[in-house]
Design a protein around this motif. Structure first.
Motif, PDB file in Angstrom:
ATOM      1  N   TRP A 349     -19.016  92.020  -1.687  1.00 43.53           N
ATOM      2  CA  TRP A 349     -19.070  93.271  -2.447  1.00 43.53           C
ATOM      3  C   TRP A 349     -17.779  94.071  -2.281  1.00 43.53           C
ATOM      4  CZ3 TRP A 349     -21.849  93.994  -6.393  1.00 43.53           C
ATOM      5  CH2 TRP A 349     -23.176  93.570  -6.479  1.00 43.53           C
ATOM      6  N   MET A 350     -17.238  94.087  -1.067  1.00 41.51           N
ATOM      7  CA  MET A 350     -15.982  94.790  -0.839  1.00 41.51           C
ATOM      8  C   MET A 350     -14.880  94.195  -1.716  1.00 41.51           C
ATOM      9  SD  MET A 350     -14.124  97.072   0.754  1.00 41.51           S
ATOM     10  CE  MET A 350     -14.952  97.590   2.262  1.00 41.51           C
ATOM     11  N   ALA A 351     -14.811  92.873  -1.770  1.00 40.88           N
ATOM     12  CA  ALA A 351     -13.780  92.205  -2.570  1.00 40.88           C
ATOM     13  C   ALA A 351     -13.940  92.512  -4.051  1.00 40.88           C
ATOM     14  CB  ALA A 351     -13.836  90.698  -2.326  1.00 40.88           C
ATOM     15  N   LEU A 352     -15.173  92.455  -4.551  1.00 41.09           N
ATOM     16  CA  LEU A 352     -15.425  92.729  -5.966  1.00 41.09           C
ATOM     17  C   LEU A 352     -15.081  94.170  -6.321  1.00 41.09           C
ATOM     18  CD1 LEU A 352     -18.836  90.872  -6.257  1.00 41.09           C
ATOM     19  CD2 LEU A 352     -16.686  90.141  -7.297  1.00 41.09           C
ATOM     20  N   ASP A 353     -15.422  95.079  -5.431  1.00 36.12           N
ATOM     21  CA  ASP A 353     -15.185  96.494  -5.699  1.00 36.12           C
ATOM     22  C   ASP A 353     -13.707  96.863  -5.612  1.00 36.12           C
ATOM     23  OD1 ASP A 353     -16.315  99.103  -6.295  1.00 36.12           O
ATOM     24  OD2 ASP A 353     -15.702  99.663  -4.271  1.00 36.12           O
ATOM     25  N   ARG A 354     -12.953  96.176  -4.767  1.00 38.29           N
ATOM     26  CA  ARG A 354     -11.539  96.483  -4.583  1.00 38.29           C
ATOM     27  C   ARG A 354     -10.646  95.830  -5.643  1.00 38.29           C
ATOM     28  NH1 ARG A 354     -13.288  99.748  -2.265  1.00 38.29           N
ATOM     29  NH2 ARG A 354     -12.180 100.840  -3.896  1.00 38.29           N
ATOM     30  N   THR A 355     -11.236  94.975  -6.463  1.00 42.07           N
ATOM     31  CA  THR A 355     -10.468  94.398  -7.567  1.00 42.07           C
ATOM     32  C   THR A 355      -9.840  95.524  -8.373  1.00 42.07           C
ATOM     33  OG1 THR A 355     -11.840  92.417  -7.727  1.00 42.07           O
ATOM     34  CG2 THR A 355     -10.645  93.076  -9.702  1.00 42.07           C
ATOM     35  N   ARG A 356      -8.572  95.345  -8.686  1.00 41.09           N
ATOM     36  CA  ARG A 356      -7.838  96.390  -9.411  1.00 41.09           C
ATOM     37  C   ARG A 356      -7.464  95.848 -10.793  1.00 41.09           C
ATOM     38  NH1 ARG A 356      -1.789  96.015 -10.131  1.00 41.09           N
ATOM     39  NH2 ARG A 356      -1.018  98.124 -10.480  1.00 41.09           N
ATOM     40  N   TYR A 357      -7.907  96.562 -11.845  1.00 38.04           N
ATOM     41  CA  TYR A 357      -7.652  96.127 -13.208  1.00 38.04           C
ATOM     42  C   TYR A 357      -6.464  96.866 -13.806  1.00 38.04           C
ATOM     43  CZ  TYR A 357     -11.981  93.525 -13.126  1.00 38.04           C
ATOM     44  OH  TYR A 357     -12.957  92.628 -12.801  1.00 38.04           O
ATOM     45  N   MET A 358      -5.718  96.144 -14.625  1.00 34.42           N
ATOM     46  CA  MET A 358      -4.555  96.703 -15.306  1.00 34.42           C
ATOM     47  C   MET A 358      -4.942  97.114 -16.726  1.00 34.42           C
ATOM     48  SD  MET A 358      -1.561  94.108 -13.970  1.00 34.42           S
ATOM     49  CE  MET A 358      -0.260  95.078 -14.755  1.00 34.42           C
ATOM     50  N   GLN A 359      -4.302  98.176 -17.205  1.00 32.03           N
ATOM     51  CA  GLN A 359      -4.569  98.655 -18.556  1.00 32.03           C
ATOM     52  C   GLN A 359      -3.674  97.904 -19.558  1.00 32.03           C
ATOM     53  OE1 GLN A 359      -3.511 101.282 -16.144  1.00 32.03           O
ATOM     54  NE2 GLN A 359      -5.613 101.159 -15.435  1.00 32.03           N
ATOM     55  N   ARG A 479      -6.988  88.313   0.822  1.00 34.87           N
ATOM     56  CA  ARG A 479      -8.264  88.020   1.493  1.00 34.87           C
ATOM     57  C   ARG A 479      -9.436  88.262   0.550  1.00 34.87           C
ATOM     58  NH1 ARG A 479      -4.711  90.116   5.002  1.00 34.87           N
ATOM     59  NH2 ARG A 479      -4.512  89.223   7.128  1.00 34.87           N
ATOM     60  N   TYR A 480      -9.364  89.337  -0.239  1.00 34.83           N
ATOM     61  CA  TYR A 480     -10.427  89.615  -1.208  1.00 34.83           C
ATOM     62  C   TYR A 480     -10.525  88.491  -2.227  1.00 34.83           C
ATOM     63  CZ  TYR A 480     -10.156  94.389   0.660  1.00 34.83           C
ATOM     64  OH  TYR A 480     -10.154  95.497   1.480  1.00 34.83           O
ATOM     65  N   ASN A 481      -9.378  88.051  -2.729  1.00 38.74           N
ATOM     66  CA  ASN A 481      -9.376  86.999  -3.733  1.00 38.74           C
ATOM     67  C   ASN A 481      -9.954  85.701  -3.171  1.00 38.74           C
ATOM     68  OD1 ASN A 481      -6.968  86.665  -6.416  1.00 38.74           O
ATOM     69  ND2 ASN A 481      -8.952  85.701  -6.206  1.00 38.74           N
ATOM     70  N   GLU A 482      -9.587  85.384  -1.923  1.00 38.19           N
ATOM     71  CA  GLU A 482     -10.093  84.153  -1.307  1.00 38.19           C
ATOM     72  C   GLU A 482     -11.611  84.197  -1.158  1.00 38.19           C
ATOM     73  OE1 GLU A 482     -11.536  81.514   1.703  1.00 38.19           O
ATOM     74  OE2 GLU A 482     -11.284  83.676   2.060  1.00 38.19           O
ATOM     75  N   ARG A 483     -12.173  85.355  -0.831  1.00 40.43           N
ATOM     76  CA  ARG A 483     -13.621  85.488  -0.714  1.00 40.43           C
ATOM     77  C   ARG A 483     -14.299  85.221  -2.059  1.00 40.43           C
ATOM     78  NH1 ARG A 483     -13.876  91.394   2.218  1.00 40.43           N
ATOM     79  NH2 ARG A 483     -12.455  90.921   3.955  1.00 40.43           N
ATOM     80  N   MET A 484     -13.764  85.813  -3.121  1.00 31.09           N
ATOM     81  CA  MET A 484     -14.373  85.645  -4.437  1.00 31.09           C
ATOM     82  C   MET A 484     -14.255  84.202  -4.912  1.00 31.09           C
ATOM     83  SD  MET A 484     -13.365  89.186  -6.437  1.00 31.09           S
ATOM     84  CE  MET A 484     -11.594  88.982  -6.307  1.00 31.09           C
ATOM     85  N   TYR A 485     -13.073  83.643  -4.783  1.00 30.79           N
ATOM     86  CA  TYR A 485     -12.828  82.297  -5.281  1.00 30.79           C
ATOM     87  C   TYR A 485     -13.682  81.266  -4.545  1.00 30.79           C
ATOM     88  CZ  TYR A 485     -10.183  78.296  -7.052  1.00 30.79           C
ATOM     89  OH  TYR A 485      -9.825  77.123  -7.672  1.00 30.79           O
ATOM     90  N   SER A 486     -13.863  81.433  -3.245  1.00 26.77           N
ATOM     91  CA  SER A 486     -14.549  80.442  -2.413  1.00 26.77           C
ATOM     92  C   SER A 486     -16.068  80.510  -2.528  1.00 26.77           C
ATOM     93  CB  SER A 486     -14.156  80.645  -0.944  1.00 26.77           C
ATOM     94  OG  SER A 486     -12.777  80.475  -0.756  1.00 26.77           O
TER      95      SER A 486
END
Length: 557
Positions: A349-359, A479-486
């Motif tokens: 959840w931390m990884a998903l929430d910290r995802t940063r989107y570009m406009q 680290r966030y990306n690795e959690r989501m991808y794995s």
């Protein structure tokens, strides 16, 4: 997994697995036990990731049920122009993805499967563009190739190439990717991840020996003009790893458009009849399984008392599923979908929430003909060119299918703060702002006189079902990306966290590219197949079968 030399594809670098070869192997992706045939899997989101996953799950004999809040295609959206008296207009504006590098082998597997035609994308300084105008600080340069530009631009290009190779071993990494040499790719990349995750793109540029020898003006122009497809200053805050992946996978090179619109890819997958599916009769398509239309938006996902997933859609109906695949952008799992917290770990959840989107903002107009191809009899120059500028428009692209057919101008393609400048304005104001900027670059060209039909615009951050164009990871986000991808390899997860899967370009290590969406969709297919007790054939192991040996490097917490 060392192989003979091959054209460069997006073979890693974080997870060097040959998705294209897995797709093309005669043994197929795998199978599930006959007892699982016909069991339902909820797919949240009908973009390219959701539809690729649904298509392959259908071939396995499962029953994917696609839930889509708006329209199929996601950010592969081709919007036809509305022209009075021409209700069947085939002239389109590509509101989302519009240029696709040939290194995207898994994505092009489906493009080729559907028999779609492509053409080189008119990027700056390419033959497809014809000519390019770079306008910075009120001064313009006209060019067809890099050699036509002043030495400043060539110095920037040389510094960029030199910095990539001397600091990041680009040539060695790409050669290993061409050979499909997993061990070599991992050896090089796994050393680069901890060295560069905490560093921004701008920091890399400013501190590299190649750019340090040059002036601030060189860095400024690099940000405005960039390399390959245009300016990159909007990406300067991103982690350098994000940019290195683009370079090493050649995502900025040899880009193509899909003739007739890229939305044909997801919609083609939706309607394509399948003759080799387990369980389903020959000729079955995803559209057939859904009676022609996907189900509505998902509003809630929870674990039911029987251990299955209870999914509620916008009509209020609850259905039970044996597995769920969420392919929507990750922020929607807290803003649009009420997901039971216990279905995912707190770290995830931390990884998903910290995802940063570009406009991102684009504004298009249709014109009566490609007038920009008109040549000035005195200079021999085209009347108008693909244009890069520091003005509001940033990037202006020109599209045509011939001298006697209507053309399309992407008046403005901008990112981040430049996109936010457009956000409050309605479409006509955006057109006026863009035309005013272009009139200063081309004072003798009356663009407005050629415009026909209604203009089209988009700001992805203003859409409640997207909230941004794509992910742009910041320093420290690996680290966030690795959690989501794995997450698709679920054998070691506690029982209550199994059965819900994630896919999409924001789950991948290569956001903004359809290839990342397709690869993570295929990861999820393997994960769902395993969840139902299935497996890939021994002669064609899937991504989860080789994950322990190829997995992305883990950084210490």
């Amino acid at each position: 997994m060392t192989q003979t030399p091959h054209r460069l594809t997006a073979f890693g670098p974080d997870f060097p697995f040959s998705y294209d070869r897995w797709l093309e192997h005669s043994a197929g992706l795998g199978s599930v036990p006959p007892s699982a045939h016909g069991r339902e899997v909820a797919i949240i989101g009908g973009g390219i990731a959701g539809l690729v996953a649904a298509y392959e799950l259908m071939r396995l004999g499962l029953r994917p049920v696609v839930h889509e809040a708006e329209r199929l295609g996601g950010r592969l959206r081709s919007e036809p122009f509305r022209v009075p008296g021409q209700e069947d207009s085939q002239v389109i504006a590509e509101l989302g993805g519009m240029r696709f590098p040939r290194s995207s082998a898994a994505f092009f597997h489906y493009v080729d499967l559907l028999g779609l035609k492509t053409a080189p994308f008119p990027n700056p300084l390419t033959e497809a563009a014809g000519s390019t105008v770079i306008e910075l600080g009120g001064r313009s340069w006209y060019a067809r190739t890099l050699e036509d530009l002043p030495a400043l631009f060539q110095e920037i290009a040389q510094a960029w190439d030199g910095a990539l190779d001397s600091v990041l071993h680009l040539n060695a990494l790409q050669e290993a990717m061409r050979r499909r040499d997993s061990a070599a790719v991992k050896r090089i990349w796994d050393e680069l991840v901890p060295a560069w995750d905490d560093h921004s793109f701008y920091e890399f540029i400013a501190s590299s020996a190649e750019f340090s020898r040059l002036s601030f003006r060189h860095r400024e122009v690099f940000g405005q003009v960039g390399f390959g497809t245009g300016g990159w200053d909007s990406d300067f805050p991103n982690t350098m790893l994000e940019i290195l992946r683009v370079a090493v996978c050649e995502f900025d090179d040899d880009q193509h458009l899909i003739r007739g619109g890229v939305e044909q890819v997801p919609r083609g997958i939706w309607t394509r009849p399948v003759d080799d599916a387990a369980h389903w009769r020959a000729g079955t398509s995803l559209a057939d399984l859904h009676d022609g239309a996907p189900r509505g938006a998902v509003t809630r996902v929870s674990r039911a008392a029987d251990g299955r997933f209870a999914v509620v859609d916008s009509s209020g109906e609850e259905r039970r599923y044996d597995a769920v695949l969420a392919t929507c952008q990750s922020w929607l799992l807290t803003t649009q979908v009420e997901v039971e917290e216990e279905l995912l770990s707190q770290d995830l959840w931390m990884a998903l929430d910290r995802t940063r989107y570009m406009q991102s903002a684009k504004t298009f107009v249709m014109v009566d003909r490609p007038f920009w191809r008109d040549l000035d009899p005195e200079t021999g120059r085209e009347a108008m060119s693909m244009t890069l500028t520091d003005r509001l428009t940033r990037g202006t692209y020109l599209f045509d299918d011939g001298p006697d057919l209507p053309g399309v101008i992407c008046l403005s393609y901008s990112w981040m703060s430049d996109a936010l400048k457009m956000l409050p304005h309605p479409v006509q104001r955006r057109v006026d702002l863009a035309l005013d900027a272009l009139s200063r670059i081309y004072p003798d060209v009356d663009i407005r006189s050629h415009v026909v039909g209604e203009p089209i615009t988009v700001s992805w951050e203003n859409d409640p079902y997207f909230l941004g164009a794509f992910k742009g990871a910041l320093p420290g986000h690996y680290r966030y990306n690795e959690r989501m991808y794995s997450h698709f390899v679920q054998r070691d997860l506690p029982e209550h966290e199994r059965g819900m899967f994630l896919a999409g370009d924001d789950i991948s290590f290569t956001p903004a590219w359809a290839e990342g969406a397709v690869q993570t969709a295929l990861n999820a297919v393997w994960g769902i197949m395993a969840h139902f007790g299935g497996a890939s054939p021994v002669e064609n192991p899937g991504p989860g079968d080789v994950y322990d040996q190829l997995r992305p490097v883990r950084l210490p917490e």
